[in-house]
Write an enzyme that holds these catalytic residues in place. Structure first.
Site, PDB file in Angstrom:
ATOM      1  N   ALA A 156       0.995  -1.177   0.220  1.00  0.00           N
ATOM      2  CA  ALA A 156       0.109  -0.106   0.136  1.00  0.00           C
ATOM      3  C   ALA A 156       0.932   1.090  -0.002  1.00  0.00           C
ATOM      4  O   ALA A 156       1.317   1.848   1.092  1.00  0.00           O
ATOM      5  CB  ALA A 156      -1.063  -0.028   1.307  1.00  0.00           C
ATOM      6  N   GLU A 161       2.719  -0.384 -10.999  1.00  0.00           N
ATOM      7  CA  GLU A 161       4.115  -0.683 -10.636  1.00  0.00           C
ATOM      8  C   GLU A 161       4.941   0.442 -11.273  1.00  0.00           C
ATOM      9  O   GLU A 161       6.095   0.072 -11.725  1.00  0.00           O
ATOM     10  CB  GLU A 161       4.484  -2.013 -10.984  1.00  0.00           C
ATOM     11  CG  GLU A 161       5.594  -2.877 -10.084  1.00  0.00           C
ATOM     12  CD  GLU A 161       4.994  -3.875  -9.013  1.00  0.00           C
ATOM     13  OE1 GLU A 161       3.878  -3.931  -9.024  1.00  0.00           O
ATOM     14  OE2 GLU A 161       5.719  -4.410  -8.405  1.00  0.00           O
TER      15      GLU A 161
HETATM   16  N1  CAA Z   1      16.314   1.562  -4.473  1.00  0.00           N
HETATM   17  C1  CAA Z   1      16.741   2.284  -3.551  1.00  0.00           C
HETATM   18  N2  CAA Z   1      16.879   3.386  -3.144  1.00  0.00           N
HETATM   19  C2  CAA Z   1      16.168   4.352  -4.096  1.00  0.00           C
HETATM   20  C3  CAA Z   1      15.846   3.686  -5.474  1.00  0.00           C
HETATM   21  C4  CAA Z   1      16.094   2.479  -5.665  1.00  0.00           C
HETATM   22  N3  CAA Z   1      15.905   1.817  -6.877  1.00  0.00           N
HETATM   23  N4  CAA Z   1      15.444   4.836  -6.264  1.00  0.00           N
HETATM   24  C5  CAA Z   1      15.485   5.926  -5.688  1.00  0.00           C
HETATM   25  N5  CAA Z   1      16.117   5.690  -4.317  1.00  0.00           N
HETATM   26  C6  CAA Z   1      16.260   6.465  -3.067  1.00  0.00           C
HETATM   27  C7  CAA Z   1      17.315   7.589  -3.895  1.00  0.00           C
HETATM   28  O1  CAA Z   1      18.458   7.315  -3.631  1.00  0.00           O
HETATM   29  C8  CAA Z   1      16.812   8.802  -2.926  1.00  0.00           C
HETATM   30  O2  CAA Z   1      17.590   8.847  -1.492  1.00  0.00           O
HETATM   31  P1  CAA Z   1      18.594  10.110  -1.177  1.00  0.00           P
HETATM   32  O3  CAA Z   1      17.553  11.230  -1.367  1.00  0.00           O
HETATM   33  O4  CAA Z   1      18.791   9.616   0.111  1.00  0.00           O
HETATM   34  O5  CAA Z   1      19.843  10.034  -2.320  1.00  0.00           O
HETATM   35  C9  CAA Z   1      15.372   8.873  -2.777  1.00  0.00           C
HETATM   36  O6  CAA Z   1      15.017   7.326  -3.084  1.00  0.00           O
HETATM   37  C10 CAA Z   1      14.574   9.542  -3.783  1.00  0.00           C
HETATM   38  O7  CAA Z   1      15.081   9.048  -5.145  1.00  0.00           O
HETATM   39  P2  CAA Z   1      14.906  10.255  -6.144  1.00  0.00           P
HETATM   40  O8  CAA Z   1      15.652  11.422  -5.904  1.00  0.00           O
HETATM   41  O9  CAA Z   1      15.118   9.312  -7.594  1.00  0.00           O
HETATM   42  O10 CAA Z   1      13.070  10.439  -6.155  1.00  0.00           O
HETATM   43  P3  CAA Z   1      12.185  11.184  -7.167  1.00  0.00           P
HETATM   44  O11 CAA Z   1      11.014  11.634  -6.398  1.00  0.00           O
HETATM   45  O12 CAA Z   1      12.963  12.014  -8.012  1.00  0.00           O
HETATM   46  O13 CAA Z   1      11.898   9.853  -8.114  1.00  0.00           O
HETATM   47  C11 CAA Z   1      10.188   7.876  -8.588  1.00  0.00           C
HETATM   48  C12 CAA Z   1      11.214   8.659  -7.551  1.00  0.00           C
HETATM   49  C13 CAA Z   1      11.152   6.977  -9.389  1.00  0.00           C
HETATM   50  C14 CAA Z   1       9.378   8.873  -9.445  1.00  0.00           C
HETATM   51  C15 CAA Z   1       9.373   7.130  -7.514  1.00  0.00           C
HETATM   52  O14 CAA Z   1       8.480   8.173  -6.922  1.00  0.00           O
HETATM   53  C16 CAA Z   1       8.587   6.135  -8.409  1.00  0.00           C
HETATM   54  O15 CAA Z   1       8.843   5.151  -8.513  1.00  0.00           O
HETATM   55  N6  CAA Z   1       7.215   6.480  -8.489  1.00  0.00           N
HETATM   56  C17 CAA Z   1       6.281   5.466  -9.249  1.00  0.00           C
HETATM   57  C18 CAA Z   1       5.689   4.892  -8.016  1.00  0.00           C
HETATM   58  C19 CAA Z   1       5.199   3.363  -8.357  1.00  0.00           C
HETATM   59  O16 CAA Z   1       5.957   2.711  -8.932  1.00  0.00           O
HETATM   60  N7  CAA Z   1       4.135   3.144  -7.803  1.00  0.00           N
HETATM   61  C20 CAA Z   1       3.785   1.518  -7.830  1.00  0.00           C
HETATM   62  C21 CAA Z   1       2.740   1.354  -6.798  1.00  0.00           C
HETATM   63  S1  CAA Z   1       2.652  -0.461  -6.475  1.00  0.00           S
HETATM   64  C22 CAA Z   1       1.871  -0.987  -7.773  1.00  0.00           C
HETATM   65  O17 CAA Z   1       1.560  -0.723  -8.739  1.00  0.00           O
HETATM   66  C23 CAA Z   1       1.542  -2.680  -7.632  1.00  0.00           C
HETATM   67  C24 CAA Z   1       0.489  -3.155  -8.309  1.00  0.00           C
HETATM   68  O18 CAA Z   1      -0.621  -2.942  -8.026  1.00  0.00           O
HETATM   69  C25 CAA Z   1       0.786  -4.039  -9.278  1.00  0.00           C
END
Ligand code: CAA
Length: 379
Positions: A124, A363
């Protein structure tokens, strides 16, 4: 990379293929039409060890590789994409967090039951105002002695209402962005926690998608996963693995649509011959087969990296992006090859078409996958 299968991997794939053909394929249209949750599949998959594939035998799992897991998901999705997402969410973002980050007490309480399929897991993260921009979640967990009081709403939660454990992301410290996000394990029967409305969806109707409502829900502090403030990184690291599974689901949907279209093209006669004799159709089939294989190789590459403990965010996003865009594209071609019949519910390809669409959205949308890839290649 060598993707030739070991005897054990071949046996597993054939077992899952057989199960999917006998138990899932004949019922997939029924679950799609009725929206019935296919709980009996969980029991059957548990008997085959599929509910805990990625986890060691000591904790009740089957101890298989990620490569075996994606092969299994492809076979399941080919027969029933709804069952595939139930399993994918349960495994990679419902159970994996407890295996990777759980305390010994959390593991002994939940892990074996999840691996044996006695419990179903859910994840969630998403909220009405925080989908792609997941750092903007607002569900608030206030420190209240030995427990948190959690208030807020989650939406689009796969396995909502059916799951026993909800891996839930909450704000424990407001005003510091993603560093104020923590992860809680929320039991289904937590006081103040309830399941909201189920979405009426375009496809994947056998899989439940609901709202979750937290109204001063009392979650014991012992249910905190990792440390306070670790939540966002936990979510992102899990999504790397989850996206590989959704890529595999895309390959399975595409293969299902393609195999139906190929069989139809060989049998359907127009202008006194099978339509597969026409280059217009053959080239479509050739492109469909090519995209399926390319998507599968990207999924295998990402799974192999994950198996070897290597970073794989870029490869996971590439696999998810390409395989799910291909699923949509291939399903669209399959409907076209079926012509008017393809548009009708009596034939299976329109279901693949509707099921494929959401794989480009959940996802992490495919636009978010491009952002992840772009950020890494631009370092
Ligand atoms: N592993 C570990 N840490 C990570 C990471 C990873 N793959 N990617 C980013 N981080 C960390 C970064 O290092 C950063 O940490 P620090 O500030 O300490 O350096 C922190 O996370 C923030 O990262 P970003 O600055 O890259 O964050 P952002 O806001 O620019 O971007 C994003 C993040 C990629 C857009 C993210 O918000 C994202 O993936 N959004 C999509 C959400 C998503 O996938 N939702 C899916 C819901 S689940 C689902 O859908 C399941 C289902 O029903 C099938």
């Amino acid at each position: 990379m060598d993707f030739s299968l070991t005897e054990e991997e071949r046996l597993l794939r054939d077992t899952v293929r057989d199960f999917a053909a006998k138990e899932l394929a004949p019922m997939a249209a029924h679950w799609d039409r009725t929206g019935e949750f296919p709980r009996q599949n969980l029991e059957k998959m548990a008997q085959l060890g599929l509910m805990g594939m990625l986890f060691p035998e000591e904790v009740g799992g089957a101890g298989t590789s990620m490569l075996s897991y994606v092969m299994a998901l492809e076979e399941i999705a080919k027969a029933c994409a709804a069952t595939a997402v139930i399993l994918a969410v349960h495994t990679s973002v419902g159970t994996m967090p407890i295996y990777l980050y759980g305390t010994p007490q959390q593991k002994s309480r939940y892990l074996e039951k999840l691996c044996r399929g006695e419990y179903l897991g859910a994840f969630a993260l998403t909220e009405p105002q925080a989908g792609s921009d997941a750092t903007k979640i607002r569900t608030r967990a206030k420190d209240n002695g030995d427990h948190y009081l959690v208030s807020g709403n989650k939406i689009f939660i796969t396995n909502g209402g059916e799951a026993d454990i909800y891996v839930t992301f909450v704000v424990t410290e407001p005003g510091i962005g993603h560093r104020g996000i923590s992860c809680l394990l929320v039991d289904r029967d937590t006081p103040g926690f309830s399941i909201g409305a189920a979405e009426k969806k375009m496809g994947l109707n056998g899989s439940k998608t609901t709202e979750l409502i937290f109204d001063n829900a009392r979650v014991p502090k012992e249910n905190l996963l990792g440390k306070p403030g670790d939540g966002f990184k936990i979510a992102m690291s899990l999504l790397d693995g989850g996206r590989i599974g959704i890529g595999a689901q895309g390959v399975g949907i595409a293969r299902g649509a393609y195999e139906h279209a190929l069989a139809y093209a060989l049998e359907r006669r127009q202008f006194d011959q099978p339509i597969a004799n026409f280059q217009a159709i053959l080239f479509k089939l050739a492109d469909m087969a090519t995209r399926i294989e390319a998507g599968r190789l990207l999924v295998y590459q990402a799974a192999d990296l994950r198996d070897r403990g290597k970073p794989c965010s870029k490869e996971a996003s590439m696999a998810k992006l390409f395989a799910t865009d291909s699923a949509m594209w291939v399903a669209n071609q399959a409907v076209q090859i079926f012509g008017g019949y393809g548009y009708c519910r009596d034939f299976p390809v329109e279901r693949y078409f509707r099921d494929a669409k959401v794989t480009q959205i959940y996802e992490g949308t495919n636009q978010i996958q491009r952002m992840v890839i772009a950020k890494i290649i631009n370092r």
